[in-house]
Design a protein around this motif. Sequence first.
Motif, PDB file in Angstrom:
ATOM      1  N   UNK A   1       0.790  -1.320   0.012  1.00 55.15           N
ATOM      2  CA  UNK A   1      -0.197  -0.039  -0.061  1.00 55.15           C
ATOM      3  C   UNK A   1       0.844   1.047  -0.148  1.00 55.15           C
ATOM      4  N   UNK A   2       0.477   2.291  -0.497  1.00 50.04           N
ATOM      5  CA  UNK A   2       1.215   3.401  -0.433  1.00 50.04           C
ATOM      6  C   UNK A   2       1.106   4.134   0.733  1.00 50.04           C
ATOM      7  N   UNK A   3       1.803   5.052   1.167  1.00 51.43           N
ATOM      8  CA  UNK A   3       1.927   5.923   2.118  1.00 51.43           C
ATOM      9  C   UNK A   3       0.954   7.032   1.966  1.00 51.43           C
ATOM     10  N   UNK A   4       0.099   7.336   2.725  1.00 52.32           N
ATOM     11  CA  UNK A   4      -1.137   8.581   2.472  1.00 52.32           C
ATOM     12  C   UNK A   4      -0.312   9.814   2.835  1.00 52.32           C
ATOM     13  N   UNK A   5      -0.506  11.047   2.375  1.00 51.39           N
ATOM     14  CA  UNK A   5      -0.159  12.277   2.888  1.00 51.39           C
ATOM     15  C   UNK A   5      -0.976  12.557   4.027  1.00 51.39           C
ATOM     16  N   UNK A   6      -0.407  13.328   5.025  1.00 57.15           N
ATOM     17  CA  UNK A   6      -1.117  13.815   6.126  1.00 57.15           C
ATOM     18  C   UNK A   6      -2.252  14.516   5.874  1.00 57.15           C
ATOM     19  N   UNK A   7      -2.371  15.343   4.930  1.00 56.06           N
ATOM     20  CA  UNK A   7      -3.986  15.923   4.444  1.00 56.06           C
ATOM     21  C   UNK A   7      -4.848  14.891   4.212  1.00 56.06           C
ATOM     22  N   UNK A   8      -4.510  13.747   3.897  1.00 58.99           N
ATOM     23  CA  UNK A   8      -5.510  12.581   3.772  1.00 58.99           C
ATOM     24  C   UNK A   8      -5.829  12.018   4.987  1.00 58.99           C
TER      25      UNK A   8
ATOM     26  N   UNK B   1      -5.084  13.377   8.296  1.00 62.02           N
ATOM     27  CA  UNK B   1      -5.469  14.440   9.556  1.00 62.02           C
ATOM     28  C   UNK B   1      -6.436  15.530   8.949  1.00 62.02           C
ATOM     29  N   UNK B   2      -6.703  15.863   7.590  1.00 61.18           N
ATOM     30  CA  UNK B   2      -7.456  16.931   7.037  1.00 61.18           C
ATOM     31  C   UNK B   2      -6.718  18.129   7.085  1.00 61.18           C
ATOM     32  N   UNK B   3      -7.526  19.266   6.646  1.00 63.31           N
ATOM     33  CA  UNK B   3      -7.044  20.612   6.395  1.00 63.31           C
ATOM     34  C   UNK B   3      -6.346  20.931   7.848  1.00 63.31           C
ATOM     35  N   UNK B   4      -5.156  21.588   7.858  1.00 63.84           N
ATOM     36  CA  UNK B   4      -4.727  22.178   8.929  1.00 63.84           C
ATOM     37  C   UNK B   4      -3.801  21.160   9.920  1.00 63.84           C
ATOM     38  N   UNK B   5      -3.449  20.173   8.796  1.00 63.81           N
ATOM     39  CA  UNK B   5      -2.493  19.127   9.711  1.00 63.81           C
ATOM     40  C   UNK B   5      -1.381  19.885  10.131  1.00 63.81           C
ATOM     41  N   UNK B   6      -0.763  20.647   9.557  1.00 68.27           N
ATOM     42  CA  UNK B   6       0.644  21.204   9.818  1.00 68.27           C
ATOM     43  C   UNK B   6       0.447  22.126  10.792  1.00 68.27           C
TER      44      UNK B   6
END
Length: 72
Positions: free
Chosen positions: A35-42, A44-49
């Motif tokens: 499986x691919x590693x998901x991006x944090x926005x996927x 945790x949603x918007x504002x993850x940073x």
Amino acid sequence: MAKIFPIRPAKPELICWGCDRYCPADNMICGNGSDRTQHPVELFGEGWETFGLNAQDAQPADEPKQPPADKP
């Protein structure tokens, strides 16, 4: 040198974010799993940073800065 990690990619579901290669999701080179590693926005949603260990130190714009309280 590591690539700059994008904060808000246009289509994060098309890329594996597991390493600096950023392979297409259907053609991963590293073989580090099926499986691919998901991006944090996927995840945790918007504002993850804005939260966590590497959060930006900036205070949100909608919260006014409070002056330090005077000690009695």
